[in-house]
Design a protein around this motif. Structure first.
Motif, PDB file in Angstrom:
ATOM      1  N   UNK A  30       0.857  -1.181   0.000  1.00  0.00           N
ATOM      2  CA  UNK A  30       0.000   0.000   0.000  1.00  0.00           C
ATOM      3  C   UNK A  30       0.893   1.230   0.000  1.00  0.00           C
ATOM      4  N   UNK A  31       0.752   2.060  -1.027  1.00  0.00           N
ATOM      5  CA  UNK A  31       1.582   3.256  -1.168  1.00  0.00           C
ATOM      6  C   UNK A  31       0.679   4.433  -1.500  1.00  0.00           C
ATOM      7  N   UNK A  32       0.760   5.480  -0.689  1.00  0.00           N
ATOM      8  CA  UNK A  32      -0.101   6.657  -0.841  1.00  0.00           C
ATOM      9  C   UNK A  32      -1.570   6.247  -0.889  1.00  0.00           C
ATOM     10  N   UNK A  33      -1.912   5.264  -0.048  1.00  0.00           N
ATOM     11  CA  UNK A  33      -3.279   4.737   0.061  1.00  0.00           C
ATOM     12  C   UNK A  33      -3.774   4.095  -1.228  1.00  0.00           C
ATOM     13  N   UNK A  34      -2.840   3.669  -2.074  1.00  0.00           N
ATOM     14  CA  UNK A  34      -3.202   2.975  -3.311  1.00  0.00           C
ATOM     15  C   UNK A  34      -2.562   1.589  -3.300  1.00  0.00           C
ATOM     16  N   UNK A  35      -3.324   0.545  -3.690  1.00  0.00           N
ATOM     17  CA  UNK A  35      -2.806  -0.821  -3.610  1.00  0.00           C
ATOM     18  C   UNK A  35      -2.004  -1.223  -4.851  1.00  0.00           C
ATOM     19  N   UNK A  36      -0.885  -1.871  -4.599  1.00  0.00           N
ATOM     20  CA  UNK A  36      -0.029  -2.399  -5.651  1.00  0.00           C
ATOM     21  C   UNK A  36       0.310  -3.854  -5.323  1.00  0.00           C
ATOM     22  N   UNK A  37       0.746  -4.581  -6.325  1.00  0.00           N
ATOM     23  CA  UNK A  37       1.374  -5.875  -6.100  1.00  0.00           C
ATOM     24  C   UNK A  37       2.804  -5.764  -6.583  1.00  0.00           C
ATOM     25  N   UNK A  38       3.742  -6.114  -5.710  1.00  0.00           N
ATOM     26  CA  UNK A  38       5.169  -6.025  -6.017  1.00  0.00           C
ATOM     27  C   UNK A  38       5.764  -7.430  -5.965  1.00  0.00           C
ATOM     28  N   UNK A  39       6.491  -7.793  -7.009  1.00  0.00           N
ATOM     29  CA  UNK A  39       7.159  -9.090  -7.094  1.00  0.00           C
ATOM     30  C   UNK A  39       8.663  -8.832  -7.121  1.00  0.00           C
ATOM     31  N   UNK A  40       9.376  -9.385  -6.162  1.00  0.00           N
ATOM     32  CA  UNK A  40      10.794  -9.062  -5.963  1.00  0.00           C
ATOM     33  C   UNK A  40      11.654 -10.314  -6.037  1.00  0.00           C
TER      34      UNK A  40
END
Length: 250
Positions: A30-40
């Motif tokens: 969650x970044x700046x109240x916006x949802x993301x999916x991060x694959x690392x």
């Protein structure tokens, strides 16, 4: 009954430990109240690019690529669309696969997101190390990549956001991109809601610590992350970027 419960508890603990040993490479952020999916992934992960099936037609869909890899005893661990393409699925800019260049580097300004300079190149060198490099810097460097895909715009250039991004930018779309962190970690991210370029770029700069990050595409952005139960379909894609592991033998 006590014995059965003890056995079940042991099995549950063993399963939990096994899952802990092999965590999913993808996670919600969650970044700046916006949802993301991060694959690392670590720098030595088997990251690659694919465009066409051996039959000559573009893979187009994750399922088709995954089935092809399975026939070669490889498992597709993660994938997303890997850059912009023409209607016939040909890459818009530089494209290199297994050391063979099929489309040249484009350094001139042009229409659309791709032409919003500076744009850049995601590439993997002969040692398997991933890089994100601004296009003119890539041209000066003149590397000999094993894989490369050009897209644009750059999201982060040497720690700074693309100069054309505005925090209040009204264009909000689902977007995906790639960056390499200062410790070499390879990060792929996709927004799970429509976001503007500025918000997306700050995810890479502020959360993922990537001094250089590249926008791959928007609107048609799709994710293959079987550990999360995600295998997104829709319009056929051009280049696909992903990470593989050897298939487990019986």
């Amino acid at each position: 009954m006590r014995l059965i419960l003890s056995v079940l508890l042991c099995l549950t603990l063993l399963q939990a430990c096994a899952q802990a040993e092999t965590p999913s490479p993808c996670a919600p952020v969650l970044h700046l109240n916006q949802p993301y999916t991060v694959c690392s992934f670590p720098p030595d992960a088997q990251a690659r690019l694919w465009l066409s099936h051996p039959d000559g037609a573009p893979f187009g869909q994750f399922d088709r690529l995954a089935a092809h890899l399975e026939s070669r005893q490889e498992t597709l661990l993660f994938a997303m669309n890997g850059g912009m393409y023409h209607q016939d699925r040909r890459p818009v800019g530089l494209y290199v696969e297994q050391g063979s260049q099929t489309a040249p580097l484009v350094t001139r300004a042009g229409p659309g997101n791709f032409g919003m300079l500076p744009n850049g190149v995601f590439w993997i060198d002969a040692d398997g190390t991933p890089h994100v490099t601004e296009s003119l810097a890539y041209e000066s460097l003149a590397p000999d990549p094993t894989f490369a895909t050009q897209s644009g715009p750059m999201l982060v250039i040497e720690g700074k956001l693309h100069p054309n991004f505005n925090a209040d930018g009204p264009s909000r779309k689902r977007r995906n991109g790639v960056g390499v962190a200062t410790d070499g970690t390879l990060h792929f991210a996709i927004s799970d809601v429509p976001v503007n370029f500025h918000s997306f770029a700050t995810l890479f700069r502020d959360e993922l610590d990537t001094p250089n990050a590249l926008f791959l595409d928007g609107v048609v952005s799709k994710l293959y992350a079987p550990d999360l139960g995600r295998n997104e379909t829709g319009l056929d894609m051009g280049p696909i970027v992903g990470v593989t592991i050897p298939s487990e033998s019986d």
